[in-house]
Design an enzyme around this catalytic site. Structure first.
Site, mmCIF file in Angstrom:
data_model
loop_
_atom_site.group_PDB
_atom_site.id
_atom_site.type_symbol
_atom_site.label_atom_id
_atom_site.label_comp_id
_atom_site.label_asym_id
_atom_site.label_seq_id
_atom_site.Cartn_x
_atom_site.Cartn_y
_atom_site.Cartn_z
ATOM 1 N N HIS A 68 0.843 -1.199 0.000
ATOM 2 C CA HIS A 68 0.000 0.000 0.000
ATOM 3 C C HIS A 68 0.877 1.247 0.000
ATOM 4 O O HIS A 68 2.107 1.159 0.020
ATOM 5 C CB HIS A 68 -0.970 -0.003 1.186
ATOM 6 C CG HIS A 68 -0.317 0.040 2.540
ATOM 7 N ND1 HIS A 68 0.465 -0.988 3.031
ATOM 8 C CD2 HIS A 68 -0.327 0.995 3.514
ATOM 9 C CE1 HIS A 68 0.892 -0.675 4.240
ATOM 10 N NE2 HIS A 68 0.433 0.524 4.555
ATOM 11 N N HIS A 70 1.462 3.849 2.105
ATOM 12 C CA HIS A 70 2.093 4.504 3.248
ATOM 13 C C HIS A 70 3.613 4.513 3.082
ATOM 14 O O HIS A 70 4.204 3.539 2.609
ATOM 15 C CB HIS A 70 1.721 3.793 4.552
ATOM 16 C CG HIS A 70 0.355 4.156 5.044
ATOM 17 N ND1 HIS A 70 -0.364 3.358 5.902
ATOM 18 C CD2 HIS A 70 -0.436 5.243 4.791
ATOM 19 C CE1 HIS A 70 -1.533 3.930 6.171
ATOM 20 N NE2 HIS A 70 -1.586 5.070 5.501
ATOM 21 N N ASP A 72 6.045 4.178 5.095
ATOM 22 C CA ASP A 72 6.826 3.135 5.753
ATOM 23 C C ASP A 72 6.742 1.813 4.998
ATOM 24 O O ASP A 72 7.335 0.813 5.418
ATOM 25 C CB ASP A 72 6.401 2.958 7.216
ATOM 26 C CG ASP A 72 4.946 2.579 7.379
ATOM 27 O OD1 ASP A 72 4.158 2.819 6.445
ATOM 28 O OD2 ASP A 72 4.585 2.043 8.441
ATOM 29 N N HIS A 73 6.046 1.835 3.845
ATOM 30 C CA HIS A 73 5.981 0.650 2.987
ATOM 31 C C HIS A 73 6.481 0.921 1.563
ATOM 32 O O HIS A 73 6.773 -0.028 0.836
ATOM 33 C CB HIS A 73 4.551 0.112 2.940
ATOM 34 C CG HIS A 73 4.097 -0.459 4.246
ATOM 35 N ND1 HIS A 73 4.103 -1.811 4.512
ATOM 36 C CD2 HIS A 73 3.659 0.149 5.367
ATOM 37 C CE1 HIS A 73 3.671 -2.013 5.749
ATOM 38 N NE2 HIS A 73 3.392 -0.844 6.288
ATOM 39 N N HIS A 157 -7.169 -1.891 4.578
ATOM 40 C CA HIS A 157 -6.323 -1.082 5.474
ATOM 41 C C HIS A 157 -6.439 0.395 5.094
ATOM 42 O O HIS A 157 -6.881 1.220 5.890
ATOM 43 C CB HIS A 157 -4.888 -1.595 5.344
ATOM 44 C CG HIS A 157 -3.875 -0.828 6.122
ATOM 45 N ND1 HIS A 157 -3.980 -0.617 7.479
ATOM 46 C CD2 HIS A 157 -2.717 -0.232 5.730
ATOM 47 C CE1 HIS A 157 -2.934 0.079 7.891
ATOM 48 N NE2 HIS A 157 -2.160 0.331 6.845
ATOM 49 N N GLU A 199 1.564 -8.044 9.549
ATOM 50 C CA GLU A 199 1.903 -6.960 10.453
ATOM 51 C C GLU A 199 1.262 -7.221 11.814
ATOM 52 O O GLU A 199 0.233 -7.897 11.915
ATOM 53 C CB GLU A 199 1.385 -5.632 9.906
ATOM 54 C CG GLU A 199 2.168 -5.094 8.739
ATOM 55 C CD GLU A 199 1.744 -3.676 8.383
ATOM 56 O OE1 GLU A 199 0.955 -3.087 9.143
ATOM 57 O OE2 GLU A 199 2.197 -3.177 7.352
ATOM 58 N N HIS A 371 6.554 -5.854 11.685
ATOM 59 C CA HIS A 371 5.948 -4.534 11.883
ATOM 60 C C HIS A 371 5.224 -4.449 13.221
ATOM 61 O O HIS A 371 4.031 -4.177 13.299
ATOM 62 C CB HIS A 371 4.981 -4.223 10.733
ATOM 63 C CG HIS A 371 4.752 -2.751 10.519
ATOM 64 N ND1 HIS A 371 3.817 -2.037 11.225
ATOM 65 C CD2 HIS A 371 5.320 -1.857 9.673
ATOM 66 C CE1 HIS A 371 3.807 -0.774 10.829
ATOM 67 N NE2 HIS A 371 4.737 -0.638 9.882
#
Length: 555
Positions: A68, A70, A72-73, A157, A199, A371
């Site tokens: 996705h 975000h 941090d991804h 999410h 996660e 995560h």
């Protein structure tokens, strides 16, 4: 034995910088390529030297999959592809492909234009990186090559977030962000992967219903408005005070939520018949000068901050939530925090209940957590192993978890073999339960009976039998000893076919027992046991039983 290896380069016993290496069936896949929001040095990106210290990543990776948008991804994606060097395919869903470059460019502006950092990816690098993206549709099986295939599922999410099933032959791995299963938005079929990687941001949390959290949220906003305050929020409410949202990034992101409304859950899609719920009629673009206007307002800035989700350690949000009221801004003066701060969990990450529900859906053979905070992951690991009786792993960054697999070979069974099994008194096999069947597998054809295979191949049958000698002390004649053996076995073996044949042998199923006396001592009997390979366990049992001798009183 075949095995699957999983190595976190980020998000191993930590929140942020998701980057997981998976080796399966000779293929190497990178799952996510994120940045750590709590660092401003080299630690913000994954250490790609774990993949290779010589040469480009393309030579070692078969594909990259982004779950996705975000940061941090996906925040390290242009750095990996354009600066470290990767030219292979990058897979993500259509909404992720649309929103990802917007967030990456915003991140670049803050890092380079405002903070003045060097050795960072450029706007052109972001564009070149996105040219390598192959968009995914939900429930579409994509062949990366002749052996590797991937399939995306709705995760719920954030917009476009996906769970991904990765398969090579009969081996498989499912990778998921914290899918929003409590709201029954996310769904995955009972694919029974060898490993489910999930996660675990809220590994020990079971949140109350979203409706309760929304009610508490509205209550706090109303209380602040009644006091004449200005509140930072992100949703429209039934308020008489004007409501604002920031322009720029928020406006662009909301545009794509309106555009990709078919990628939202069923409840939101149903409302689309009447209206697009992302058309906010009562919310206006915000100008910073509005902060000095008299009267209350609801805005994305200002005096009361409600933290809606998880704040990574090292970030400003984490510092404020932990009570820090003086912030050292990079290259700037110290700022005093005079805001009223409250935390209310509206995070899209699944809680412990949601993760457990996901395991029930997929029925994995092994579980691997990423995560999350180590202590909380340890707690959830124990719960998973206790409830589902599967191994659960939580590797740290740079630590490799290896899982041995037992790949199955799917075959068709001939009708003749099934009929023979039924004729022997059996029933048709239950596909959910293992059932042993004896036959011959002809490559590229069906599983057929041994007799049919021999006939088709023009071969004579060769029977393989095992033999065993057993010494037995018995003063009776050979025929009497054989009869006593027959009587003894009849009393011990219930439910087996046992025959005393005229040719001087005893048969137990396919096992033949003969008796002869030693030439030197007639009391010393030699028992010869012979059996086919199908009855190997029973033959071994009988030989051990007869080695103990015949009990007294057997006639």
């Amino acid at each position: 034995m075949p095995e699957i290896k999983v190595t976190p380069l980020g998000a191993g016993q930590d929140v942020g910088r998701s980057c997981i290496l998976v080796s399966i069936g000779g293929k190497n896949i990178m799952l996510d390529c994120g940045m750590h929001m709590g660092y401003n040095d080299d630690r913000r990106f994954p250490d790609f030297s774990y993949v290779t210290q010589n040469g480009r990543l393309t030579d070692f990776l078969d594909c990259v999959i982004i779950s996705h948008f975000h940061l941090d991804h996906c925040g390290a994606l242009p750095y990996m592809s354009e600066m470290v060097g990767y030219d292979g395919p990058i897979y993500m869903t259509h909404p992720t492909k649309a929103i990802c470059p917007i967030l990456l460019e915003d991140f670049r502006k803050i890092t380079v234009d405002k903070k003045g950092e060097t050795n960072f990816f450029t706007s052109q690098m972001i564009k070149d990186c996105m040219k390598k993206v192959v968009p995914l549709n939900l429930h579409q099986t994509v062949q990366v090559d002749d052996e590797l295939e991937i399939k995306a599922y709705y995760a719920g999410h954030v917009l476009g977030a996906a769970m991904v099933n990765i398969k090579v032959g009969s081996e498989s791995v499912v990778y998921t962000v914290s899918a929003n299963t409590p709201a029954r938005a996310a769904w995955i079929d009972k694919c029974r992967p060898d490993i489910l990687i999930s996660e675990s941001t809220y590994a020990t949390t079971i949140r109350d219903s979203k409706r309760c959290r929304e009610r508490d949220f509205l209550k706090k906003v109303h209380e602040s408005i009644e006091r004449g305050g200005k509140v930072r929020v992100q949703e429209r409410m039934n308020l008489k005070a004007p409501i604002y949202f920031s322009t720029g990034l928020t406006e662009k992101a909301n545009h794509y939520y309106k555009l990709f409304i078919t990628w939202t859950n069923q409840k939101i899609r149903k409302t689309f018949v009447q209206r697009n719920m992302f058309e906010f009629k009562h919310i206006k673009a915000f100008d910073r000068s509005y902060a000095d206007n008299p009267g209350p307002m609801v805005s994305l800035f200002l005096c009361k901050v409600i933290m809606p989700g998880y704040c990574v350690q090292g970030t400003i949000g984490h510092k404020i939530l932990n009570g820090q009221r003086k912030l050292e801004m990079e290259g700037r003066a110290t700022l005093d925090v005079k805001l009223q701060v409250e935390y209310m969990s509206f995070s899209a990450h699944a809680d412990a209940k949601g993760i457990m529900q996901l395991i029930r859906m997929a029925e994995p053979r092994n579980m691997l957590l990423v995560h999350g905070e180590a202590a909380k992951m340890e707690f959830l690991k124990g719960k998973i192993e206790q409830e589902f009786s599967i191994d659960c792993y939580m590797p740290a960054n740079g630590e490799t978890t290896t899982v041995t697999t037992n790949p199955s070979v799917p075959v068709d069974i001939s009708l003749n073999l099934l009929k023979r099994e039924m004729a022997l008194g059996g029933t048709l096999p239950d596909p959910k339960k293992p059932r042993a069947m004896h036959g011959t597998l002809i490559m590229k054809e069906n599983l057929v009976s041994s007799e049919q295979a021999l006939k088709e191949l023009g071969l004579n049958e060769h029977q393989l039998r095992f033999t065993c000698r057993v010494q037995l002390q018995d003063p009776h004649s050979d025929s009497d000893t054989l009869h006593r053996i027959y009587t003894h076995l009849k009393s011990v073996l219930k439910g087996y076919t046992i025959q005393h044949l005229p040719d001087g042998t005893v048969m137990v199923e396919s096992i033949v027992i003969k008796v002869s006396s030693s030439a030197e001592d007639s009391n010393n009997k030699v028992l010869l046991l012979s059996w086919s390979y199908q009855d190997e366990d029973l033959g071994s049992y009988l030989s051990n039983l007869l080695k103990k001798g015949l009990p007294p009183g057997v006639c």
